[in-house]
Write an enzyme that holds these catalytic residues in place. Sequence first.
Site, short mmCIF file in Angstrom:
data_model
loop_
_atom_site.label_atom_id
_atom_site.label_comp_id
_atom_site.label_asym_id
_atom_site.label_seq_id
_atom_site.Cartn_x
_atom_site.Cartn_y
_atom_site.Cartn_z
CG HIS A 72 0.97 5.51 4.19
ND1 HIS A 72 -0.13 5.34 5.24
CD2 HIS A 72 1.35 4.04 4.04
CE1 HIS A 72 0.24 4.69 6.31
NE2 HIS A 72 1.02 3.89 5.65
CG HIS A 106 -0.97 0.09 2.57
ND1 HIS A 106 0.70 -1.57 3.22
CD2 HIS A 106 0.13 1.17 3.37
CE1 HIS A 106 1.12 -0.95 4.17
NE2 HIS A 106 0.15 -0.10 4.33
P1 5GP Z 1 1.55 0.94 7.57
O1 5GP Z 1 1.82 1.24 8.65
O2 5GP Z 1 1.56 -0.70 7.24
O3 5GP Z 1 3.22 1.14 6.42
O4 5GP Z 1 0.69 1.86 6.87
C1 5GP Z 1 -0.78 0.77 7.84
C2 5GP Z 1 -2.00 1.81 7.50
O5 5GP Z 1 -3.44 1.36 7.62
C3 5GP Z 1 -2.00 2.56 9.16
O6 5GP Z 1 -1.82 4.29 8.69
C4 5GP Z 1 -3.26 2.38 9.86
O7 5GP Z 1 -3.81 3.47 9.99
C5 5GP Z 1 -4.30 1.50 8.60
N1 5GP Z 1 -5.05 0.85 9.13
C6 5GP Z 1 -5.28 -0.12 9.76
N2 5GP Z 1 -6.25 -0.69 10.11
C7 5GP Z 1 -7.03 0.05 9.23
C8 5GP Z 1 -8.43 -0.01 9.37
O8 5GP Z 1 -9.11 -0.92 9.45
N3 5GP Z 1 -9.29 1.16 8.37
C9 5GP Z 1 -8.60 2.02 7.66
N4 5GP Z 1 -9.05 2.82 7.49
N5 5GP Z 1 -6.93 1.61 7.80
C10 5GP Z 1 -6.17 1.58 8.87
#
Ligand code: 5GP
Length: 140
Positions: A102, A100
């Site tokens: 951001h 993903h």
């Molecule tokens: P990472 O840390 O893997 O780069 O980003 C994962 C992102 O997923 C985090 O920023 C977190 O806030 C988001 N996230 C985790 N669970 C959920 C969810 O249930 N719904 C949404 N909309 N975002 C989520």
Amino acid sequence: MAEDIFDKIIEGKIPSYKVYEDDDVLAFLDISQATPGHTLLVSKKHIDNIYDYDDESAKKVLTKIPIIARAIRKSNPKIIGLNILNNNGQAAGQSVIHTHWHFIPRYQDDKLDFPPTVDNSDKYDEEKYRKIAESIKKQF
Ligand code: 5GP
């Protein structure tokens, strides 16, 4: 392979505030809203991280990055910058092992530390998420 949280969002088993969807990707608001409009772009096909893309999946997913970026910029005149972040591996801050991107809009004096670790979800209700998602969705 066990379903992760993004698989469940893609399948609609967990609700999300969607801003863009096609056959290959889904974009929706990150629940944490590091800044207003913080959006995630995810591949519908399960790919762990950047190392696992082949040419076809890269074309299907990565070509959407500028499209999402432009829509976010157009959604709010207060947006003066945009950080696009892709974490790969737990050591790099990847908490969801499902590729993903951001999109983190930047505002005057937003005082965002980078990389962002802030979770603003306690300041958001359904109405606030919905309004932001709508403002981006209508830019496509
Ligand atoms: P990472 O840390 O893997 O780069 O980003 C994962 C992102 O997923 C985090 O920023 C977190 O806030 C988001 N996230 C985790 N669970 C959920 C969810 O249930 N719904 C949404 N909309 N975002 C989520």
